[in-house]
Design an enzyme around this catalytic site. Sequence first.
Site, mmCIF file in Angstrom:
data_model
loop_
_atom_site.group_PDB
_atom_site.id
_atom_site.type_symbol
_atom_site.label_atom_id
_atom_site.label_comp_id
_atom_site.label_asym_id
_atom_site.label_seq_id
_atom_site.Cartn_x
_atom_site.Cartn_y
_atom_site.Cartn_z
ATOM 1 N N ASP A 38 34.588 47.996 -17.964
ATOM 2 C CA ASP A 38 35.649 47.312 -18.700
ATOM 3 C C ASP A 38 35.138 47.097 -20.118
ATOM 4 O OD1 ASP A 38 37.315 47.088 -16.454
ATOM 5 O OD2 ASP A 38 36.191 45.352 -15.743
ATOM 6 N N CYS B 141 28.454 42.225 -17.030
ATOM 7 C CA CYS B 141 29.499 41.612 -16.193
ATOM 8 C C CYS B 141 30.854 41.536 -16.910
ATOM 9 C CB CYS B 141 29.067 40.219 -15.786
ATOM 10 S SG CYS B 141 30.272 39.409 -14.738
ATOM 11 N N CYS C 24 24.224 39.914 -14.254
ATOM 12 C CA CYS C 24 24.247 41.291 -14.716
ATOM 13 C C CYS C 24 24.706 41.268 -16.163
ATOM 14 C CB CYS C 24 25.222 42.102 -13.874
ATOM 15 S SG CYS C 24 24.998 41.800 -12.116
ATOM 16 N N CYS D 256 25.875 33.078 -9.964
ATOM 17 C CA CYS D 256 25.391 34.270 -9.270
ATOM 18 C C CYS D 256 23.887 34.103 -9.096
ATOM 19 C CB CYS D 256 25.660 35.524 -10.089
ATOM 20 S SG CYS D 256 27.407 35.711 -10.499
ATOM 21 N N ARG E 189 33.093 39.385 -16.207
ATOM 22 C CA ARG E 189 33.402 37.970 -16.442
ATOM 23 C C ARG E 189 32.256 37.285 -17.194
ATOM 24 N NH1 ARG E 189 35.303 38.251 -10.897
ATOM 25 N NH2 ARG E 189 37.394 39.109 -11.113
ATOM 26 N N ASP F 175 39.997 49.780 -14.658
ATOM 27 C CA ASP F 175 40.868 48.622 -14.525
ATOM 28 C C ASP F 175 41.633 48.548 -15.848
ATOM 29 O OD1 ASP F 175 41.925 46.443 -13.229
ATOM 30 O OD2 ASP F 175 39.952 45.776 -12.527
ATOM 31 N N LYS G 85 44.159 48.607 -11.283
ATOM 32 C CA LYS G 85 43.205 49.717 -11.247
ATOM 33 C C LYS G 85 43.951 51.042 -11.212
ATOM 34 C CE LYS G 85 39.588 47.039 -9.005
ATOM 35 N NZ LYS G 85 40.380 45.806 -8.812
ATOM 36 N N ARG H 161 47.096 39.529 -9.396
ATOM 37 C CA ARG H 161 47.602 40.660 -10.159
ATOM 38 C C ARG H 161 48.514 41.544 -9.315
ATOM 39 N NH1 ARG H 161 43.049 44.291 -11.688
ATOM 40 N NH2 ARG H 161 42.609 42.711 -13.240
ATOM 41 N N TYR H 162 48.095 41.802 -8.075
ATOM 42 C CA TYR H 162 48.900 42.639 -7.177
ATOM 43 C C TYR H 162 49.670 41.716 -6.238
ATOM 44 C CZ TYR H 162 45.374 46.121 -8.551
ATOM 45 O OH TYR H 162 44.545 46.953 -9.242
ATOM 46 N N ARG I 228 47.743 41.009 -2.746
ATOM 47 C CA ARG I 228 46.373 40.508 -2.629
ATOM 48 C C ARG I 228 45.987 39.692 -3.846
ATOM 49 N NH1 ARG I 228 47.096 45.753 -3.623
ATOM 50 N NH2 ARG I 228 45.456 47.105 -4.436
#
Length: 346
Positions: free
Chosen positions: A271, A110, A107, A103, A112, A308, A315, A90-91, A94
């Site tokens: 999000d 999440c 969570c 995982c 994703r 975000d 962000k 995205r940037y 990075r």
Amino acid sequence: MDAWKQELQASESAAAELAAAFGLDPEQTAEITESYPARITPYLRRLLTTAAEPLRRQFLPDGAELSPDSLPEDPLDEKRLAPVPAVVHRYPSRALLLAANSCAAYCRFCTRKRQVGKRDKNLTFGEVLDGIAYIAGQPEINEVIISGGDPLTLADSLLKEILQRLQQVEHVTLLRIATRIPAIMPERITPQLVELLGRFQPLYLTTHFNHPDELTDEARHACQLLSEAGVPLANQSVLLKGVNDDLPTLSTLFTQLLHCRVRPYYLHQMDPVHGTGHFRVPVEHGLRLMADLRRTVSGLAMPHYVIDAPGGLGKIALTPDSILSLGPIVRLRTATGQTVDYPNAQ
Ligand SMILES: *Cc1c(COP(=O)(O)O)cnc(C)c1O
Ligand code: SF4
């Protein structure tokens, strides 16, 4: 076998087991976990048995996940920003390398949620290597954030392979690992692992603690091992309704993180992800909490409160300048001066 591998193997993910262990409705649990996997490690199970609601709420399947909402599955448009399956770029400077799709626990909030823990969304190691090849071909990328899923669910040998290959890319000068492991399976932070990570400096690690009760003796010890190996630690929390959306919880969390030598880095506004609406907190409330924290805790304990931006615009730190208007739709200014709308929580 390493203790942490046994821990992962012994974790509960079947709906019937989870329902029996935590007094949940078995049929509903089966229905939820069909769409959104669950997993509870023995460590987490011990924690949840005595824990108050803020911890249970983060990890135990909840019928609210299935209630209809108009929230998108991929609000950050990560699919559009994936030049190859294992990279989100995205940037310019990075990139995220999605090194694992599993995982140690899932969570419920999440970002994703659409993919983590789903077998058919697993990445092959070949796809991870293709991701590294993509990064090697993009000279403007100087930092790689190894994420997932949770990259520390990978065996040391695979992690080493990934880190070595990234280190060989001349323009990649900074590595970052994003992981929830210190909070949910601290046994994974072994002396062998920290020795391995210590060899790839500068390597930063971002943890994900949301509530002070997650900072157990074991979790603190895991952070200590990492610090002592020369791995700087920063923490990302998510602002979650019924978990940490009050001043005493956040000020204790951020202060205790500092005591563990973990610098609070981001407090994420949720999000707007399909199936997670019950965790959302209005932006106005988040801003009030940040103002109250500023008066209460050390400046070192203050994270950036960020949204975000929907659509993958990056962000945005929520400061008075970035907020053009509040209300059911929050109108924001991105770092590059574009205008973007965020659907607020009610
Ligand atoms: C959050 C994020 C980053 C890292 O952003 P920082 O502000 O440097 O922490 C990079 N890429 C993507 C896609 C992200 O979501
Ligand atoms: S550990 Fe991270 S990637 Fe995994 S379920 Fe939790 S928030 Fe999502």
